[in-house]
Design an enzyme around this catalytic site. Structure first.
Site, PDB file in Angstrom:
ATOM      1  N   ASN A   5      17.722  90.969  89.939  1.00 41.10           N
ATOM      2  CA  ASN A   5      17.626  89.781  89.085  1.00 41.10           C
ATOM      3  C   ASN A   5      16.382  88.978  89.452  1.00 41.10           C
ATOM      4  O   ASN A   5      16.390  87.745  89.458  1.00 41.10           O
ATOM      5  CB  ASN A   5      18.886  88.916  89.245  1.00 41.10           C
ATOM      6  N   SER A  42      29.065  77.030  95.249  1.00 46.28           N
ATOM      7  CA  SER A  42      28.862  76.374  93.959  1.00 46.28           C
ATOM      8  C   SER A  42      29.969  75.374  93.665  1.00 46.28           C
ATOM      9  O   SER A  42      31.119  75.568  94.082  1.00 46.28           O
ATOM     10  CB  SER A  42      28.842  77.450  92.858  1.00 46.28           C
ATOM     11  N   THR A  56      31.393  75.188  91.164  1.00 42.14           N
ATOM     12  CA  THR A  56      32.354  75.888  90.296  1.00 42.14           C
ATOM     13  C   THR A  56      33.700  76.053  90.989  1.00 42.14           C
ATOM     14  O   THR A  56      34.736  76.189  90.343  1.00 42.14           O
ATOM     15  CB  THR A  56      31.752  77.249  89.848  1.00 42.14           C
ATOM     16  N   TYR A 114      33.286  85.284  88.725  1.00 43.17           N
ATOM     17  CA  TYR A 114      32.127  84.734  89.465  1.00 43.17           C
ATOM     18  C   TYR A 114      32.595  83.586  90.361  1.00 43.17           C
ATOM     19  O   TYR A 114      32.367  83.600  91.573  1.00 43.17           O
ATOM     20  CB  TYR A 114      31.053  84.232  88.501  1.00 43.17           C
ATOM     21  N   LYS A 130      33.007  83.077  94.738  1.00 41.90           N
ATOM     22  CA  LYS A 130      32.521  81.978  95.587  1.00 41.90           C
ATOM     23  C   LYS A 130      33.675  81.434  96.435  1.00 41.90           C
ATOM     24  O   LYS A 130      33.533  81.168  97.625  1.00 41.90           O
ATOM     25  CB  LYS A 130      31.914  80.851  94.728  1.00 41.90           C
ATOM     26  N   ASN A 142      22.012  79.617  80.988  1.00 38.45           N
ATOM     27  CA  ASN A 142      22.021  78.219  81.437  1.00 38.45           C
ATOM     28  C   ASN A 142      21.217  77.327  80.489  1.00 38.45           C
ATOM     29  O   ASN A 142      20.268  77.765  79.840  1.00 38.45           O
ATOM     30  CB  ASN A 142      21.469  78.109  82.873  1.00 38.45           C
ATOM     31  N   GLY A 189      35.659  78.097  79.161  1.00 38.56           N
ATOM     32  CA  GLY A 189      35.494  77.962  80.617  1.00 38.56           C
ATOM     33  C   GLY A 189      34.657  76.768  81.037  1.00 38.56           C
ATOM     34  O   GLY A 189      34.602  76.437  82.222  1.00 38.56           O
TER      35      GLY A 189
HETATM   36  C1  WQD Z   1      25.417  73.323  81.458  1.00 39.65           C
HETATM   37  C2  WQD Z   1      25.910  72.604  80.220  1.00 39.65           C
HETATM   38  C3  WQD Z   1      27.148  73.978  78.688  1.00 39.65           C
HETATM   39  C4  WQD Z   1      23.819  76.568  77.579  1.00 39.65           C
HETATM   40  C5  WQD Z   1      26.858  77.442  85.664  1.00 39.65           C
HETATM   41  C6  WQD Z   1      27.706  78.035  86.758  1.00 39.65           C
HETATM   42  C7  WQD Z   1      27.312  77.392  88.074  1.00 39.65           C
HETATM   43  C8  WQD Z   1      25.857  77.618  88.298  1.00 39.65           C
HETATM   44  C9  WQD Z   1      25.080  76.930  87.178  1.00 39.65           C
HETATM   45  C10 WQD Z   1      25.155  79.627  89.376  1.00 39.65           C
HETATM   46  C11 WQD Z   1      27.330  73.006  79.832  1.00 39.65           C
HETATM   47  C12 WQD Z   1      25.852  73.483  78.059  1.00 39.65           C
HETATM   48  C13 WQD Z   1      24.588  75.580  78.182  1.00 39.65           C
HETATM   49  C14 WQD Z   1      23.582  76.517  76.187  1.00 39.65           C
HETATM   50  C15 WQD Z   1      24.855  74.490  76.050  1.00 39.65           C
HETATM   51  N1  WQD Z   1      25.577  79.005  88.299  1.00 39.65           N
HETATM   52  N2  WQD Z   1      25.073  74.558  77.421  1.00 39.65           N
HETATM   53  N3  WQD Z   1      24.113  75.471  75.472  1.00 39.65           N
HETATM   54  O1  WQD Z   1      27.993  76.194  83.145  1.00 39.65           O
HETATM   55  O2  WQD Z   1      27.506  73.960  84.283  1.00 39.65           O
HETATM   56  O3  WQD Z   1      27.147  76.074  85.546  1.00 39.65           O
HETATM   57  O4  WQD Z   1      25.485  77.577  85.950  1.00 39.65           O
HETATM   58  O5  WQD Z   1      24.937  79.184  90.466  1.00 39.65           O
HETATM   59  O6  WQD Z   1      28.048  78.012  89.110  1.00 39.65           O
HETATM   60  O7  WQD Z   1      29.062  77.717  86.504  1.00 39.65           O
HETATM   61  O8  WQD Z   1      25.605  75.489  83.679  1.00 39.65           O
HETATM   62  O9  WQD Z   1      23.529  75.492  82.375  1.00 39.65           O
HETATM   63  O10 WQD Z   1      25.370  77.143  81.760  1.00 39.65           O
HETATM   64  O11 WQD Z   1      25.654  74.716  81.258  1.00 39.65           O
HETATM   65  O12 WQD Z   1      25.318  73.562  75.390  1.00 39.65           O
HETATM   66  O13 WQD Z   1      22.909  77.393  75.564  1.00 39.65           O
HETATM   67  O14 WQD Z   1      25.086  72.965  79.127  1.00 39.65           O
HETATM   68  O15 WQD Z   1      28.206  73.914  77.747  1.00 39.65           O
HETATM   69  O16 WQD Z   1      27.973  71.863  79.335  1.00 39.65           O
HETATM   70  P1  WQD Z   1      27.163  75.391  84.084  1.00 39.65           P
HETATM   71  P2  WQD Z   1      24.980  75.788  82.245  1.00 39.65           P
END
Ligand code: WQD
Length: 339
Positions: A36, A126, A128, A151, A155, A200, A298
């Site tokens: 990755n 995390s 999470t 995932y 953790k 993300n 989720g």
């Molecule tokens: C952030 C917010 C989405 C994409 C995850 C993992 C965490 C860490 C970080 C690894 C949320 C919203 C997102 C998009 C959107 N991973 N969003 N449209 O889910 O908080 O955390 O990534 O270390 O462990 O759980 O991060 O950036 O995916 O989302 O609206 O296209 O942005 O719904 O509210 P998340 P994210």
């Protein structure tokens, strides 16, 4: 100066941590199987620090390779373990890939460290693990909730494995629970390199900003938050990287109060999806095309850190604002797209 192994050291957070370690005079050995990341990141690191990094491409799922590595590098002072698969959605579709990679590799590394008279281990965890916490901001004492994805489960289980090993060995460990890492090194020599469509928020926004993606889908605006969109704690990756060096020094200098310590790493401030979009538009001077769609399975409504423990015990706090972090991500995106 001490030799430190950084697994996943060519990844997003790993590479920024290698830079901060080298800036502090540590000798760094990176293990990264490039599943990755890209080998080009090594040069990016060297352009920033002027230092060479010892690189190993072994796959941490290969027990014999891990044993041989630790036999060769028997003078290691500490390990910072980033190497792991981290896509929540992918983990639901392919759980065994996540259990093998995220836990198998961890076990093999710990088997080598528990043999040592003294070993220092920093684990990339995390927020999470908290799931949807009842109370904001989230402290380290907040109850761990049943994981919402394989995932997240890796953790949680990873933390439990480390806790069990610490009890029966000379291992000293610090678990760092990240909130949402974003941004890139100010030099724009290293940054986030998501493979395929970014899962993300911030990398998707910057890719939409350069026209790689038509528009951002905002996953729901019907949450019980001020503007209806989810709230997260977006932390600049360089602030996060610096916390790793501080935590490592704490162990190397035997300043840790317990053989196992846990710290939440965030800004302590929550920002909504719409606020992140506004920050991008303000910094880039361009409108971001987006549409509101259904919630993503989720997603938690809100998650931001209580940073008191890291601030007082580690003596660490974030310095970059959301705008600065978003601007650094935008600068990086423009650079890698040749804009
Ligand atoms: C952030 C917010 C989405 C994409 C995850 C993992 C965490 C860490 C970080 C690894 C949320 C919203 C997102 C998009 C959107 N991973 N969003 N449209 O889910 O908080 O955390 O990534 O270390 O462990 O759980 O991060 O950036 O995916 O989302 O609206 O296209 O942005 O719904 O509210 P998340 P994210």
């Amino acid at each position: 100066m001490s030799k430190i192994v950084v697994t996943g050291g060519l990844g997003f957070i790993g590479s920024h941590t290698v830079v901060e370690l080298q800036n502090q005079g540590f000798e760094v050995v990176v293990i990264d199987n490039l599943s990755n990341s890209s080998i080009d990141v090594l040069e990016g690191i060297e352009r920033i620090t002027g230092k060479k990094t010892i690189y190993s491409g072994i796959d941490l799922r290969e027990k014999k390779a891990v044993q041989a590595f630790f036999k060769e590098h028997n003078d290691i002072a500490g390990v910072i373990h980033f190497a792991a698969s981290k896509a929540v959605g992918e983990s639901v579709k392919n759980p065994l890939l996540y259990y093998e990679n995220n836990l198998g590799a961890l076990v093999y590394i710990l088997q080598e460290l528990e043999k040592k008279k003294e070993a220092h281990f920093i684990f990339s965890s995390s927020c999470t693990v908290y799931g949807q916490a009842e109370v904001m901001p989230i402290a380290e004492t907040t109850p761990i909730q049943p994981a919402l994805s394989p995932y997240g489960n890796t953790k949680q289980i990873g933390e439990e494995i480390i806790a069990d090993v610490v009890k029966v060995s000379d291992l000293n460990a610090i678990l760092l629970r990240y909130f949402n890492p974003i941004g890139s090194h100010p030099s724009a020599e290293i940054g986030e390199l998501p493979i395929g469509v970014p899962q993300n928020l911030v990398p998707f926004i910057t890719q939409a900003g350069v026209g790689l993606r038509a528009e951002l889908s905002v996953y729901g605006n019907d949450y019980p938050t001020p503007d209806g969109t989810c709230i997260r704690d977006y932390i600049h990756v360089v602030d996060l990287a610096k916390a790793h060096v501080i935590a490592l020094k704490r162990l190397l200098n035997r300043e840790n109060a317990d053989p196992l310590e846990i710290f939440n790493l965030g800004t302590g401030k929550g920002s909504s999806v719409l606020e992140v979009i506004t920050s991008f538009e303000k910094g880039s001077g361009q409108k971001l095309p987006y549409k509101i769609v259904a919630r993503r399975e989720g997603d938690v409504t809100e998650a931001y850190a209580n940073t008191d423990k890291a601030n007082t015990i580690l003596g660490w706090k974030t310095v970059s604002t959301l705008d600065e972090a978003i601007a650094s991500a935008w600068k990086w995106e423009q650079k890698i797209r040749g804009n």
